[in-house]
Design a protein around this motif. Structure first.
Motif, mmCIF file in Angstrom:
data_model
loop_
_atom_site.group_PDB
_atom_site.id
_atom_site.type_symbol
_atom_site.label_atom_id
_atom_site.label_comp_id
_atom_site.label_asym_id
_atom_site.label_seq_id
_atom_site.Cartn_x
_atom_site.Cartn_y
_atom_site.Cartn_z
ATOM 1 N N PRO A 242 0.146 -35.451 -39.409
ATOM 2 C CA PRO A 242 0.609 -34.515 -38.375
ATOM 3 C C PRO A 242 1.217 -33.232 -38.911
ATOM 4 O O PRO A 242 1.246 -32.231 -38.208
ATOM 5 N N SER A 243 1.717 -33.247 -40.144
ATOM 6 C CA SER A 243 2.363 -32.046 -40.686
ATOM 7 C C SER A 243 1.421 -31.214 -41.544
ATOM 8 O O SER A 243 1.849 -30.218 -42.136
ATOM 9 N N GLN A 244 0.155 -31.577 -41.619
ATOM 10 C CA GLN A 244 -0.778 -30.898 -42.514
ATOM 11 C C GLN A 244 -1.870 -30.195 -41.722
ATOM 12 O O GLN A 244 -2.395 -30.731 -40.749
ATOM 13 N N ILE A 245 -2.190 -28.977 -42.166
ATOM 14 C CA ILE A 245 -3.240 -28.179 -41.549
ATOM 15 C C ILE A 245 -4.372 -28.031 -42.557
ATOM 16 O O ILE A 245 -4.149 -27.736 -43.729
ATOM 17 N N PHE A 246 -5.611 -28.234 -42.093
ATOM 18 C CA PHE A 246 -6.791 -28.106 -42.934
ATOM 19 C C PHE A 246 -7.544 -26.838 -42.525
ATOM 20 O O PHE A 246 -7.821 -26.635 -41.341
ATOM 21 N N ASN A 247 -7.860 -26.009 -43.506
ATOM 22 C CA ASN A 247 -8.526 -24.735 -43.244
ATOM 23 C C ASN A 247 -10.024 -24.848 -43.501
ATOM 24 O O ASN A 247 -10.446 -25.464 -44.486
ATOM 25 N N GLY A 248 -10.802 -24.237 -42.626
ATOM 26 C CA GLY A 248 -12.246 -24.257 -42.789
ATOM 27 C C GLY A 248 -12.889 -23.043 -42.158
ATOM 28 O O GLY A 248 -12.197 -22.135 -41.667
ATOM 29 N N THR A 249 -14.212 -23.022 -42.181
ATOM 30 C CA THR A 249 -14.971 -21.913 -41.586
ATOM 31 C C THR A 249 -16.160 -22.477 -40.811
ATOM 32 O O THR A 249 -16.663 -23.563 -41.115
ATOM 33 N N VAL A 250 -16.586 -21.725 -39.816
ATOM 34 C CA VAL A 250 -17.777 -22.111 -39.060
ATOM 35 C C VAL A 250 -18.988 -21.985 -39.977
ATOM 36 O O VAL A 250 -19.256 -20.918 -40.530
ATOM 37 N N ALA A 251 -19.716 -23.100 -40.155
ATOM 38 C CA ALA A 251 -20.833 -23.122 -41.102
ATOM 39 C C ALA A 251 -22.187 -23.265 -40.411
ATOM 40 O O ALA A 251 -23.194 -22.757 -40.902
ATOM 41 N N VAL A 252 -22.229 -23.976 -39.289
ATOM 42 C CA VAL A 252 -23.505 -24.236 -38.601
ATOM 43 C C VAL A 252 -23.287 -24.083 -37.103
ATOM 44 O O VAL A 252 -22.319 -24.614 -36.557
ATOM 45 N N ILE A 253 -24.183 -23.362 -36.452
ATOM 46 C CA ILE A 253 -24.158 -23.229 -34.994
ATOM 47 C C ILE A 253 -25.541 -23.598 -34.473
ATOM 48 O O ILE A 253 -26.534 -22.929 -34.793
ATOM 49 N N ASN A 254 -25.604 -24.664 -33.698
ATOM 50 C CA ASN A 254 -26.888 -25.051 -33.111
ATOM 51 C C ASN A 254 -27.277 -24.006 -32.062
ATOM 52 O O ASN A 254 -26.514 -23.754 -31.128
ATOM 53 N N PRO A 255 -28.432 -23.385 -32.203
ATOM 54 C CA PRO A 255 -28.798 -22.314 -31.263
ATOM 55 C C PRO A 255 -29.231 -22.813 -29.894
ATOM 56 O O PRO A 255 -29.462 -22.005 -28.992
ATOM 57 N N VAL A 256 -29.355 -24.134 -29.717
ATOM 58 C CA VAL A 256 -29.819 -24.696 -28.448
ATOM 59 C C VAL A 256 -28.713 -25.564 -27.853
ATOM 60 O O VAL A 256 -28.155 -26.431 -28.541
ATOM 61 N N ALA A 257 -28.397 -25.343 -26.595
ATOM 62 C CA ALA A 257 -27.372 -26.142 -25.916
ATOM 63 C C ALA A 257 -27.891 -27.544 -25.638
ATOM 64 O O ALA A 257 -29.103 -27.765 -25.503
ATOM 65 N N GLY A 258 -26.958 -28.497 -25.569
ATOM 66 C CA GLY A 258 -27.332 -29.870 -25.251
ATOM 67 C C GLY A 258 -27.971 -29.973 -23.888
ATOM 68 O O GLY A 258 -27.579 -29.277 -22.943
ATOM 69 N N GLY A 259 -28.960 -30.853 -23.771
ATOM 70 C CA GLY A 259 -29.710 -30.955 -22.528
ATOM 71 C C GLY A 259 -28.863 -31.367 -21.345
ATOM 72 O O GLY A 259 -29.078 -30.899 -20.233
ATOM 73 N N GLU A 260 -27.890 -32.263 -21.554
ATOM 74 C CA GLU A 260 -27.058 -32.744 -20.456
ATOM 75 C C GLU A 260 -25.732 -32.001 -20.371
ATOM 76 O O GLU A 260 -25.301 -31.581 -19.304
ATOM 77 N N ARG A 262 -24.914 -29.096 -21.808
ATOM 78 C CA ARG A 262 -25.027 -27.629 -21.852
ATOM 79 C C ARG A 262 -23.970 -27.027 -22.777
ATOM 80 O O ARG A 262 -23.485 -25.915 -22.547
ATOM 81 N N MET A 263 -23.604 -27.770 -23.804
ATOM 82 C CA MET A 263 -22.640 -27.281 -24.780
ATOM 83 C C MET A 263 -23.336 -27.128 -26.131
ATOM 84 O O MET A 263 -24.341 -27.787 -26.412
ATOM 85 N N PHE A 264 -22.797 -26.235 -26.965
ATOM 86 C CA PHE A 264 -23.393 -25.941 -28.253
ATOM 87 C C PHE A 264 -22.663 -26.717 -29.349
ATOM 88 O O PHE A 264 -21.431 -26.719 -29.408
ATOM 89 N N ARG A 265 -23.418 -27.354 -30.205
ATOM 90 C CA ARG A 265 -22.869 -28.141 -31.307
ATOM 91 C C ARG A 265 -22.573 -27.203 -32.480
ATOM 92 O O ARG A 265 -23.461 -26.503 -32.966
ATOM 93 N N VAL A 266 -21.320 -27.189 -32.918
ATOM 94 C CA VAL A 266 -20.876 -26.293 -33.994
ATOM 95 C C VAL A 266 -20.244 -27.132 -35.097
ATOM 96 O O VAL A 266 -19.458 -28.043 -34.824
ATOM 97 N N LYS A 267 -20.606 -26.825 -36.354
ATOM 98 C CA LYS A 267 -20.055 -27.545 -37.500
ATOM 99 C C LYS A 267 -19.131 -26.622 -38.295
ATOM 100 O O LYS A 267 -19.515 -25.505 -38.641
ATOM 101 N N ILE A 268 -17.944 -27.133 -38.565
ATOM 102 C CA ILE A 268 -16.935 -26.399 -39.333
ATOM 103 C C ILE A 268 -16.790 -27.074 -40.694
ATOM 104 O O ILE A 268 -16.484 -28.267 -40.758
#
Length: 369
Positions: A242-260, A262-268
């Motif tokens: 709970p006291s630790q923060i992990f830093n990252g960056t957006v690495a992958v963005i799925n260009p197609v929204a989920g069929g049901e 309607r959200m985009f899958r993003v990998k950090i």
């Protein structure tokens, strides 16, 4: 005596009236004293309603995944002879995980070697026959048909030698495949193999999770996807630390929204050298989505919840005024207030359970108006 009775009656009436008047006076005095006690102000601490810069962020819930999740299976059918790893064990790339019974595989190699020797012998014979017929044909002692037949036998024998060597290479490859190795450096997980188990090609035996770097996978709504840019900075937190923060960056963005959804899958992508983040953990990710916003904020302790609504006591002219507010995001120890308060007001931050609307207050801190 009879003449004195009216006088005695009058005296008694006067005494009774005096007693009643005294009782009434005492009650009035006591009521005034109680009223004086009732209006004693309650000592409270106040804080000023202030404007501040709120980071423009997008909060998302996600799940940790290994950078690579290698599914380990056998290329061959066979019986497991050895298992050399356990769940949670860190292994290097090309480390042997388990082996299959090699007796049949070794026999296959031996048969292939014998086939190579046999086909090479046949080829040598066919080559010698071709050379003999070639010499005879040159002396007109053999027909062209005999020479061509000898040449065909030699070519066939050469093909058989090539096939035999290919079979031998396959047999050696099967011997190598009998020792199943890890394609990546990582941690063993989900081991389902047991010694003596007969497996078929493609049967999942375990996985190797590469977690020196991990992905936090989140689903982003259409209205927020513009904030998810490749390389955008993200922070993540997990309940385990709970006291630790992990830093990252957006690495992958799925260009197609989920069929049901309607959200985009993003990998950090997050560096995880100590392997604290493990696949399957839930995370709270915060994505910076723009410039900071100016908002009104007060201490969290100033908010009182009742029947699903939020209130704050505003200290005004030494009195408590119960005020309905609409709250927003938490900002450290403060909470955003969208409606109900104005900058410069003073809100009570303690003794909220002892205050009623309109109570007199003795305040410390803040600014009363």
């Amino acid at each position: 005596m009879i003449k004195n009775k009216p006088r005695i009656r009058i005296v008694m009436i006067v005494l009774i009236l005096a007693l009643l008047a005294g009782t009434a006076a005492w009650r009035i005095y006591n009521a005034r004293e109680q009223a004086t006690l009732t209006v004693q102000p309650l000592a409270v601490t106040t804080a000023e309603v202030k404007q501040m810069q709120k980071p423009n962020t997008l909060k998302l819930t996600g799940t940790v995944e290994g950078l690579t999740s290698a599914i380990i299976s056998s290329r061959l059918a066979g019986k497991i002879d050895q298992i050399l790893v356990e769940d949670g064990q860190t292994i290097q790339k090309n480390a042997i995980l388990l082996t299959l019974d090699a007796v049949e595989l070794a026999n296959s190699v031996r048969i292939a070697q014998n086939n190579v020797r046999q086909t090479e012998a046949n080829f040598n014979t066919a080559q010698a026959d071709y050379q003999r017929y070639y010499n005879l044909y040159a002396k007109n002692a053999a027909t062209k048909q005999q020479l061509e037949s000898a040449e065909a036998r030699m070519i066939t024998s050469r093909t058989e030698v090539d096939n035999a060597y290919a079979n031998l290479n396959n047999a050696h490859k099967q011997i190598a495949d009998g020792s199943i190795v890890s394609p990546v450096t990582g941690v063993v997980a989900n081991k389902a193999a047991t010694i003596g188990q007969v497996v078929s090609p493609g049967t999942t035996l375990l996985t190797v999770e590469q977690i020196d770097q991990v992905y936090v996978v989140v689903n982003v709504e259409q209205k927020d996807i513009a904030a998810a840019k490749l390389g955008a900075a993200v922070t993540a937190a997990v309940d385990a630390y709970p006291s630790q923060i992990f830093n990252g960056t957006v690495a992958v963005i799925n260009p197609v929204a989920g069929g049901e959804s309607r959200m985009f899958r993003v990998k950090i992508k997050i560096d995880n050298p100590e392997q604290l983040l493990k696949p399957g953990m839930f995370t709270q990710a915060t994505l910076t989505s723009g410039e900071p916003k100016t908002v009104i904020a007060i201490p969290r302790s100033a908010i009182m919840a009742q029947k699903g609504l939020h209130y704050a006591y505003v200290a005004t002219n030494g009195q408590a005024k119960k005020t309905l507010v609409e709250t927003g995001d938490l900002i450290g120890d403060l909470i955003e207030v969208k409606t109900g308060l104005q900058p410069g007001m003073a809100v009570v931050i303690d003794n909220l359970d002892k205050i009623k609307d309109g109570d007199a207050l003795l305040t410390e801190g803040g600014t009363s108006r």
